[in-house]
Design an enzyme around this catalytic site. Structure first.
Site, PDB file in Angstrom:
ATOM      1  N   GLY A 125       0.834  -1.208   0.000  1.00 37.27           N
ATOM      2  CA  GLY A 125       0.000   0.000   0.000  1.00 37.27           C
ATOM      3  C   GLY A 125       0.860   1.245   0.000  1.00 37.27           C
ATOM      4  O   GLY A 125       0.947   1.954   1.015  1.00 37.27           O
ATOM      5  N   GLU A 242      12.028  -4.664  -4.990  1.00 45.27           N
ATOM      6  CA  GLU A 242      11.024  -4.822  -6.047  1.00 45.27           C
ATOM      7  C   GLU A 242      11.693  -4.847  -7.413  1.00 45.27           C
ATOM      8  O   GLU A 242      11.359  -5.649  -8.270  1.00 45.27           O
ATOM      9  CB  GLU A 242      10.034  -3.651  -5.969  1.00 45.27           C
ATOM     10  CG  GLU A 242       8.956  -3.688  -7.034  1.00 45.27           C
ATOM     11  CD  GLU A 242       7.836  -2.673  -6.782  1.00 45.27           C
ATOM     12  OE1 GLU A 242       8.044  -1.734  -6.004  1.00 45.27           O
ATOM     13  OE2 GLU A 242       6.766  -2.847  -7.374  1.00 45.27           O
ATOM     14  N   GLU A 362      10.310   6.844 -17.037  1.00 43.66           N
ATOM     15  CA  GLU A 362      10.947   8.167 -16.900  1.00 43.66           C
ATOM     16  C   GLU A 362      11.681   8.269 -15.564  1.00 43.66           C
ATOM     17  O   GLU A 362      12.802   8.761 -15.486  1.00 43.66           O
ATOM     18  CB  GLU A 362       9.895   9.286 -16.996  1.00 43.66           C
ATOM     19  CG  GLU A 362       9.239   9.455 -18.361  1.00 43.66           C
ATOM     20  CD  GLU A 362       8.193   8.372 -18.668  1.00 43.66           C
ATOM     21  OE1 GLU A 362       7.789   7.637 -17.745  1.00 43.66           O
ATOM     22  OE2 GLU A 362       7.807   8.266 -19.843  1.00 43.66           O
TER      23      GLU A 362
HETATM   24  C1  LIG Z   1       0.192  -3.315 -13.000  1.00 41.45           C
HETATM   25  C2  LIG Z   1       0.500  -2.354 -11.893  1.00 41.45           C
HETATM   26  C3  LIG Z   1       0.599  -2.815 -10.593  1.00 41.45           C
HETATM   27  C4  LIG Z   1       0.889  -1.929  -9.539  1.00 41.45           C
HETATM   28  N1  LIG Z   1       0.929  -2.424  -8.260  1.00 41.45           N
HETATM   29  C5  LIG Z   1       1.151  -1.573  -7.224  1.00 41.45           C
HETATM   30  C6  LIG Z   1       1.100  -2.042  -5.875  1.00 41.45           C
HETATM   31  O1  LIG Z   1       0.875  -3.236  -5.620  1.00 41.45           O
HETATM   32  N2  LIG Z   1       1.272  -1.161  -4.876  1.00 41.45           N
HETATM   33  C7  LIG Z   1       1.518   0.173  -5.106  1.00 41.45           C
HETATM   34  O2  LIG Z   1       1.695   0.910  -4.137  1.00 41.45           O
HETATM   35  N3  LIG Z   1       1.564   0.655  -6.370  1.00 41.45           N
HETATM   36  C8  LIG Z   1       1.382  -0.188  -7.432  1.00 41.45           C
HETATM   37  N4  LIG Z   1       1.395   0.293  -8.727  1.00 41.45           N
HETATM   38  C9  LIG Z   1       1.520   1.727  -8.925  1.00 41.45           C
HETATM   39  C10 LIG Z   1       2.818   2.212  -9.537  1.00 41.45           C
HETATM   40  O3  LIG Z   1       3.884   2.039  -8.644  1.00 41.45           O
HETATM   41  C11 LIG Z   1       2.579   3.680  -9.908  1.00 41.45           C
HETATM   42  O4  LIG Z   1       1.626   3.700 -10.943  1.00 41.45           O
HETATM   43  C12 LIG Z   1       3.836   4.362 -10.374  1.00 41.45           C
HETATM   44  O5  LIG Z   1       4.700   4.554  -9.290  1.00 41.45           O
HETATM   45  C13 LIG Z   1       3.537   5.716 -11.055  1.00 41.45           C
HETATM   46  O6  LIG Z   1       2.749   6.516 -10.235  1.00 41.45           O
HETATM   47  P1  LIG Z   1       1.456   7.273 -10.811  1.00 41.45           P
HETATM   48  O7  LIG Z   1       0.612   6.250 -11.504  1.00 41.45           O
HETATM   49  O8  LIG Z   1       0.860   8.053  -9.711  1.00 41.45           O
HETATM   50  O9  LIG Z   1       1.997   8.236 -11.949  1.00 41.45           O
HETATM   51  P2  LIG Z   1       2.710   9.689 -11.733  1.00 41.45           P
HETATM   52  O10 LIG Z   1       3.778   9.569 -10.705  1.00 41.45           O
HETATM   53  O11 LIG Z   1       1.611  10.676 -11.521  1.00 41.45           O
HETATM   54  O12 LIG Z   1       3.355   9.899 -13.146  1.00 41.45           O
HETATM   55  C14 LIG Z   1       2.637  10.383 -14.280  1.00 41.45           C
HETATM   56  C15 LIG Z   1       3.623  10.576 -15.428  1.00 41.45           C
HETATM   57  O13 LIG Z   1       4.634  11.563 -15.058  1.00 41.45           O
HETATM   58  C16 LIG Z   1       5.939  11.004 -15.194  1.00 41.45           C
HETATM   59  N5  LIG Z   1       6.815  11.506 -14.100  1.00 41.45           N
HETATM   60  C17 LIG Z   1       6.525  11.559 -12.784  1.00 41.45           C
HETATM   61  N6  LIG Z   1       7.572  12.049 -12.082  1.00 41.45           N
HETATM   62  C18 LIG Z   1       8.562  12.301 -12.986  1.00 41.45           C
HETATM   63  C19 LIG Z   1       9.892  12.823 -12.879  1.00 41.45           C
HETATM   64  N7  LIG Z   1      10.426  13.164 -11.696  1.00 41.45           N
HETATM   65  N8  LIG Z   1      10.623  12.933 -14.009  1.00 41.45           N
HETATM   66  C20 LIG Z   1      10.090  12.573 -15.238  1.00 41.45           C
HETATM   67  N9  LIG Z   1       8.819  12.102 -15.387  1.00 41.45           N
HETATM   68  C21 LIG Z   1       8.068  11.956 -14.286  1.00 41.45           C
HETATM   69  C22 LIG Z   1       5.743   9.519 -15.060  1.00 41.45           C
HETATM   70  O14 LIG Z   1       6.801   8.794 -15.679  1.00 41.45           O
HETATM   71  C23 LIG Z   1       4.401   9.316 -15.754  1.00 41.45           C
HETATM   72  O15 LIG Z   1       4.586   9.219 -17.138  1.00 41.45           O
HETATM   73  C24 LIG Z   1       1.099  -0.558  -9.806  1.00 41.45           C
HETATM   74  C25 LIG Z   1       1.015  -0.092 -11.130  1.00 41.45           C
HETATM   75  C26 LIG Z   1       0.698  -0.967 -12.168  1.00 41.45           C
HETATM   76  C27 LIG Z   1       0.618  -0.439 -13.578  1.00 41.45           C
END
Ligand SMILES: Cc1cc2nc3c(=O)[nH]c(=O)nc-3n(C[C@H](O)[C@H](O)[C@H](O)COP(=O)(O)OP(=O)(O)OC[C@H]3O[C@@H](n4cnc5c(N)ncnc54)[C@H](O)[C@@H]3O)c2cc1C
Length: 379
Positions: A125, A242, A362
């Site tokens: 989480g 991870e 990214e």
């Molecule tokens: C199949 C799957 C399973 C998952 N399982 C889990 C889980 O079990 N537990 C859990 O906690 N999470 C889980 N996740 C979540 C995953 O870790 C997050 O989706 C990921 O960390 C990205 O966060 P966000 O979706 O909020 O995107 P954001 O962080 O909002 O990013 C949006 C966009 O901005 C870009 N971006 C953000 N920051 C930067 C930066 N500093 N420089 C350049 N570009 C940037 C990103 O690359 C992306 O393209 C899972 C995701 C998927 C797809």
């Protein structure tokens, strides 16, 4: 690094291969998410009974005390046998190792054994609707009240939460502290009414992950891991594991999908086509680079004692190559690769999430640039 296996490593591989051939898990049942999950849980129980579930864990915690190379062999052989990842993969790869490093003796005694047997499943989480890559900006808060913590907030993307007993939960315990310092890592019991799990259906039709709505959930003080206010450091241990753990499973799976595509191309007489041959050759080279880079990553773990930023490189390379491979399969096979429910359409659609899950491409590129190549920070 020398890629030749020692006698001990060869013996380890042969023993595992023999076990896997006698314990073929067969095809996943076509009975939806729960059926497939039950199949993976059964398979983990069989692995655990034979002492194979947690090969990389120390013997004292129910593991096999395998070396890093043996652990890599384990994941390669599992994939080669087309066996599933154990149902409690997040417990085995993330929660267990984090508890071993940061946990008090009572926590190790309480939590580690049921991870190995798949008796207690774990989820992670961390992510929230407004905190993914920038995890430290998370808003779920925990307040101490009468010797226990009261937690309120929302998590998202929580893989396997619908099957989990425990959650590795990071929450804000000090709103006044700088954002990385006000966090605490909790081991939260999911079996309470205050935690509502809502599955999210993906483009593939599966529901691997969920939203968590947490409304005054209770966590006893003894389930704080690594100390109040130390959550960021503890979470980093989880994140490093991870990215390192699955590389060996994933590179073999990628190779298998590529080999199947080569067979499909051959059956259609397309291997003589120079453009097809060129694309397949490039994918072959990338699959090999991925395999060798994963092995090179082992050297880094030997050096630092735990996974380092190099895991980010293999994760990025794998997601990139897998997306190119599945897109090329669709180009090559045409509309039949896009039929709903077909093997190739599943591969193509599931690969979309590869460059997001476990850290976006990214963000991984930033880590490689700053911490592997030593380039100046962008900010
Ligand atoms: C199949 C799957 C399973 C998952 N399982 C889990 C889980 O079990 N537990 C859990 O906690 N999470 C889980 N996740 C979540 C995953 O870790 C997050 O989706 C990921 O960390 C990205 O966060 P966000 O979706 O909020 O995107 P954001 O962080 O909002 O990013 C949006 C966009 O901005 C870009 N971006 C953000 N920051 C930067 C930066 N500093 N420089 C350049 N570009 C940037 C990103 O690359 C992306 O393209 C899972 C995701 C998927 C797809």
């Amino acid at each position: 690094m020398d890629l030749t296996f020692t006698e001990q490593e060869t013996a380890f591989r042969d023993e595992l291969r023999a076990w896997l051939s006698e314990n073929d898990p067969g095809e996943p049942p076509q009975t939806g998410d729960d059926g497939s999950y039950g199949w993976r849980r059964d398979f983990q129980r069989r692995l655990a009974d034979a002492g194979w579930a947690a090969v990389h864990w120390p013997v004292e915690f129910g593991g096999r005390g395998a070396t890093l190379t043996e652990s890599a062999i384990f994941f390669e052989e599992l994939a080669r046998a087309r066996a599933p990842l154990p149902a409690n993969v997040l417990g085995l790869l993330l929660a267990g190792p984090t508890i071993m490093i940061w946990g008090a003796e009572e926590q190790k005694d309480r939590f580690l054994a049921p991870i190995v047997t798949a008796e207690e499943i774990w989820c992670q989480g961390f992510s929230e609707p407004e905190a993914g890559s920038d995890l430290a900006s998370l808003k779920t808060r925990a307040v101490k009240h009468d010797g226990e913590w009261v937690v309120t907030g929302q998590k998202v993307w929580t893989s396997g939460a619908q099957h989990s007993k425990w959650c590795m939960l990071v929450a804000r315990t000090d709103a006044e502290a700088p954002k990385h310092k006000g966090l605490t890592y909790f081991l939260m019991d999911m079996e309470q009414d205050a935690v509502q799990v809502r599955p999210l259906r993906q483009i593939t039709g599966e529901a691997e992950f969920n939203e968590l709505f947490i409304e005054e959930a209770r966590i006893p003080d003894e389930n704080v891991l690594g100390g109040v206010g130390n959550g960021w450091k503890v979470a980093l241990t989880t994140l490093m594991n991870e990215r390192a753990g699955l590389a060996f499973f994933l590179h073999v799976r990628l190779r298998q999908v590529l080999d199947e595509l080569i067979v499909e191309a051959s059956e259609r007489g397309l291997l003589e086509d120079p453009i097809v041959a060129d694309r397949l050759g490039e994918l072959h080279a990338k699959a090999e680079i991925l395999r060798l880079t994963a092995y090179r990553g082992l050297t880094a773990i030997e050096k630092y004692g735990q996974p380092g930023p190099e895991g980010s490189l293999t994760k990025w390379m794998w997601s990139d190559t897998n997306q190119q491979l599945t897109q090329f399969a669709a180009d090559l096979l045409g509309p039949e690769a896009l039929d709903t429910g077909s093997r190739w359409s599943y591969e193509l659609l599931r690969a979309r999430g590869n460059s997001i899950e476990g850290g976006t491409t990214e963000v991984l590129k930033n880590i490689v640039a700053e911490r592997v190549l030593g380039l100046p920070k962008a900010r």
